[in-house]
Scaffold this motif. Structure first.
Motif, PDB file in Angstrom:
ATOM      1  N   LEU A   1       6.173  -9.826   4.141  1.00  0.00           N
ATOM      2  CA  LEU A   1       6.223  -8.441   3.627  1.00  0.00           C
ATOM      3  C   LEU A   1       5.122  -8.050   2.628  1.00  0.00           C
ATOM      4  O   LEU A   1       4.870  -6.859   2.541  1.00  0.00           O
ATOM      5  N   PHE A   2       4.635  -9.057   1.909  1.00  0.00           N
ATOM      6  CA  PHE A   2       3.137  -8.708   1.047  1.00  0.00           C
ATOM      7  C   PHE A   2       2.105  -8.263   2.010  1.00  0.00           C
ATOM      8  O   PHE A   2       1.708  -7.236   1.512  1.00  0.00           O
ATOM      9  N   ASN A   3       2.053  -8.643   3.199  1.00  0.00           N
ATOM     10  CA  ASN A   3       0.907  -8.345   3.878  1.00  0.00           C
ATOM     11  C   ASN A   3       1.334  -7.056   4.808  1.00  0.00           C
ATOM     12  O   ASN A   3       0.191  -6.392   5.277  1.00  0.00           O
ATOM     13  N   HIS A   4       2.487  -6.903   5.338  1.00  0.00           N
ATOM     14  CA  HIS A   4       2.826  -6.037   6.164  1.00  0.00           C
ATOM     15  C   HIS A   4       3.640  -4.671   5.560  1.00  0.00           C
ATOM     16  O   HIS A   4       3.774  -3.728   6.460  1.00  0.00           O
ATOM     17  N   LEU A   5       4.285  -4.499   4.457  1.00  0.00           N
ATOM     18  CA  LEU A   5       4.776  -3.201   4.024  1.00  0.00           C
ATOM     19  C   LEU A   5       3.803  -2.380   3.646  1.00  0.00           C
ATOM     20  O   LEU A   5       2.691  -2.734   3.368  1.00  0.00           O
ATOM     21  N   GLU A   6       4.052  -0.989   4.031  1.00  0.00           N
ATOM     22  CA  GLU A   6       3.097  -0.189   3.431  1.00  0.00           C
ATOM     23  C   GLU A   6       2.922  -0.005   2.124  1.00  0.00           C
ATOM     24  O   GLU A   6       3.980   0.011   1.180  1.00  0.00           O
ATOM     25  N   ARG A   7       2.049   0.019   1.330  1.00  0.00           N
ATOM     26  CA  ARG A   7       1.533  -0.104   0.127  1.00  0.00           C
ATOM     27  C   ARG A   7       1.278   1.218  -0.558  1.00  0.00           C
ATOM     28  O   ARG A   7       0.717   2.256   0.199  1.00  0.00           O
ATOM     29  N   THR A   8       1.868   1.244  -1.877  1.00  0.00           N
ATOM     30  CA  THR A   8       1.496   2.432  -2.567  1.00  0.00           C
ATOM     31  C   THR A   8       0.868   2.132  -3.869  1.00  0.00           C
ATOM     32  O   THR A   8       0.854   2.932  -4.817  1.00  0.00           O
TER      33      THR A   8
ATOM     34  N   ALA B   1      -0.368  -1.866  -6.250  1.00  0.00           N
ATOM     35  CA  ALA B   1      -0.590  -3.301  -6.105  1.00  0.00           C
ATOM     36  C   ALA B   1       0.932  -3.757  -6.272  1.00  0.00           C
ATOM     37  O   ALA B   1       1.204  -3.758  -7.339  1.00  0.00           O
ATOM     38  N   PRO B   2       1.297  -4.529  -5.131  1.00  0.00           N
ATOM     39  CA  PRO B   2       2.603  -5.048  -5.243  1.00  0.00           C
ATOM     40  C   PRO B   2       2.633  -6.381  -5.851  1.00  0.00           C
ATOM     41  O   PRO B   2       1.599  -7.128  -6.381  1.00  0.00           O
ATOM     42  N   MET B   3       3.564  -6.983  -6.483  1.00  0.00           N
ATOM     43  CA  MET B   3       4.024  -8.030  -7.270  1.00  0.00           C
ATOM     44  C   MET B   3       3.410  -9.178  -6.322  1.00  0.00           C
ATOM     45  O   MET B   3       4.025  -9.274  -5.348  1.00  0.00           O
ATOM     46  N   MET B   4       2.699 -10.170  -6.770  1.00  0.00           N
ATOM     47  CA  MET B   4       2.226 -11.342  -5.707  1.00  0.00           C
ATOM     48  C   MET B   4       3.308 -12.337  -5.565  1.00  0.00           C
ATOM     49  O   MET B   4       4.076 -12.293  -6.516  1.00  0.00           O
ATOM     50  N   PRO B   5       3.365 -12.905  -4.502  1.00  0.00           N
ATOM     51  CA  PRO B   5       4.317 -13.938  -4.346  1.00  0.00           C
ATOM     52  C   PRO B   5       4.510 -14.866  -5.403  1.00  0.00           C
ATOM     53  O   PRO B   5       5.507 -15.465  -5.654  1.00  0.00           O
ATOM     54  N   LYS B   6       3.474 -15.394  -5.849  1.00  0.00           N
ATOM     55  CA  LYS B   6       3.370 -16.374  -6.756  1.00  0.00           C
ATOM     56  C   LYS B   6       4.347 -15.824  -8.125  1.00  0.00           C
ATOM     57  O   LYS B   6       5.055 -16.762  -8.721  1.00  0.00           O
TER      58      LYS B   6
ATOM     59  N   GLY C   1       7.574   0.475  -7.038  1.00  0.00           N
ATOM     60  CA  GLY C   1       6.182   0.827  -6.021  1.00  0.00           C
ATOM     61  C   GLY C   1       6.390   0.452  -4.591  1.00  0.00           C
ATOM     62  O   GLY C   1       7.329   1.061  -3.958  1.00  0.00           O
ATOM     63  N   THR C   2       5.672  -0.534  -3.983  1.00  0.00           N
ATOM     64  CA  THR C   2       5.733  -0.889  -2.792  1.00  0.00           C
ATOM     65  C   THR C   2       7.085  -1.466  -2.254  1.00  0.00           C
ATOM     66  O   THR C   2       7.496  -1.196  -1.137  1.00  0.00           O
ATOM     67  N   GLY C   3       7.874  -2.168  -3.360  1.00  0.00           N
ATOM     68  CA  GLY C   3       8.993  -2.619  -3.038  1.00  0.00           C
ATOM     69  C   GLY C   3       9.174  -4.098  -2.536  1.00  0.00           C
ATOM     70  O   GLY C   3      10.109  -4.669  -2.413  1.00  0.00           O
ATOM     71  N   VAL C   4       8.222  -4.585  -2.795  1.00  0.00           N
ATOM     72  CA  VAL C   4       7.882  -6.214  -2.345  1.00  0.00           C
ATOM     73  C   VAL C   4       9.113  -7.017  -2.957  1.00  0.00           C
ATOM     74  O   VAL C   4       9.703  -7.832  -2.433  1.00  0.00           O
ATOM     75  N   LEU C   5       9.094  -6.905  -4.279  1.00  0.00           N
ATOM     76  CA  LEU C   5      10.061  -7.695  -5.118  1.00  0.00           C
ATOM     77  C   LEU C   5      11.450  -7.430  -4.759  1.00  0.00           C
ATOM     78  O   LEU C   5      12.202  -8.257  -4.411  1.00  0.00           O
TER      79      LEU C   5
ATOM     80  N   ALA D   1      12.203  -4.404   6.146  1.00  0.00           N
ATOM     81  CA  ALA D   1      12.522  -5.455   5.339  1.00  0.00           C
ATOM     82  C   ALA D   1      13.866  -6.079   6.002  1.00  0.00           C
ATOM     83  O   ALA D   1      14.447  -7.242   5.785  1.00  0.00           O
ATOM     84  N   GLY D   2      14.650  -5.300   6.466  1.00  0.00           N
ATOM     85  CA  GLY D   2      15.872  -5.534   6.817  1.00  0.00           C
ATOM     86  C   GLY D   2      17.092  -5.581   5.704  1.00  0.00           C
ATOM     87  O   GLY D   2      18.127  -6.331   5.929  1.00  0.00           O
ATOM     88  N   VAL D   3      16.968  -4.625   4.456  1.00  0.00           N
ATOM     89  CA  VAL D   3      17.730  -4.983   3.521  1.00  0.00           C
ATOM     90  C   VAL D   3      18.051  -3.557   2.836  1.00  0.00           C
ATOM     91  O   VAL D   3      18.411  -3.193   2.004  1.00  0.00           O
TER      92      VAL D   3
END
Length: 239
Positions: free
Chosen positions: A56-63, A65-70, A93-97, A128-130
């Motif tokens: 998701l971090f690599n492929h979600l459309e970004r708006t 800087a998303p939160m990093m996986p770490k 934001g992008t919604g990664v979290l 992301a299916g959520v």
């Protein structure tokens, strides 16, 4: 959605879609399954991979800087967020979290001030299916605090985080967790001070650093490339 993988290249596609690449055109079968291979019309093979959290971090459309996986990993480890939890989030934001937490089975309500960013986040939740478990609300969380309560986890990535932290006792269940991401140490200091003033316990602020290792014939050392430091995470808990 699935990923077609060739070496270090990844292509996000839907089953049944047609993918045009410099290695040829790939007609993706409707019934394609992860672990299979598909070929382009030029006979070039692509592996099929299921879309997972780190993708998701690599492929979600970004708006932004998303939160990093770490950082997400630390947040999950410190709060113990799990399936069935109710999570209140601000600064979508992008919604990664939000997507990560939704894929873990949590019910997430997330606030994003920018209407355009919020719309992108909603589309990202579908990807992301959520979309059924993550509700993206357009608006300012600080203006809705009086209508919210009984959350297991509160996560914040906003400039006005201290305003929300001060109300954390009204928002969290007994034993619930607060997690705040701050890009600057001054902001993290204010968040921790506010958490103490609000009567929260188990307060801890951590700088998030991760360094990759380089191994070669000359020896081993941390890599000088990439981002080591990203920010600060403050955790606290309702007593």
């Amino acid at each position: 959605m699935i990923l077609l993988v060739r070496g270090d290249r990844e292509f996000l596609v839907e089953p049944g879609a047609e993918l045009h690449t410099d290695l040829g055109v790939v007609h993706v079968p409707e019934d394609v399954e992860p672990g299979q291979q598909v070929e382009s019309h030029l006979g070039e093979a692509f592996g099929v991979r299921a879309l997972r959290g780190p993708d998701l971090f690599n492929h979600l459309e970004r708006t932004g800087a998303p939160m990093m996986p770490k950082d997400i990993g630390l947040l999950v480890g410190h709060t113990g967020v799990a399936a069935g939890d109710r999570v209140l989030d601000a600064g979508t934001g992008t919604g990664v979290l939000a997507a990560y937490l939704g894929r873990m089975g949590a019910a997430v309500t997330t606030y994003e001030r920018d209407p355009d960013f919020a719309e992108v986040a909603r589309e990202n939740m579908k990807l992301a299916g959520v979309a059924e478990t993550v509700e993206v609300r357009t608006g300012d969380l600080t203006e809705a605090l009086g209508d919210l309560a009984d959350f297991d986890v509160l996560t914040l990535d906003t400039e006005d985080a201290p305003t929300v932290v001060a109300r954390a006792p009204d928002l969290l269940v007994s034993g619930g967790f607060l997690a705040v991401y701050s890009p600057f140490i001054e902001a993290a200091r204010e968040v921790e001070h506010t958490a103490r003033e609000a009567g929260l316990g188990d307060i801890e602020t951590t700088e998030t650093i991760q360094r990759r290792m380089d191994f070669d014939d000359r020896g081993s050392r941390p890599s000088t490339k990439g981002v080591g430091h990203t920010g600060y995470l403050t955790f606290a808990r309702m007593v």
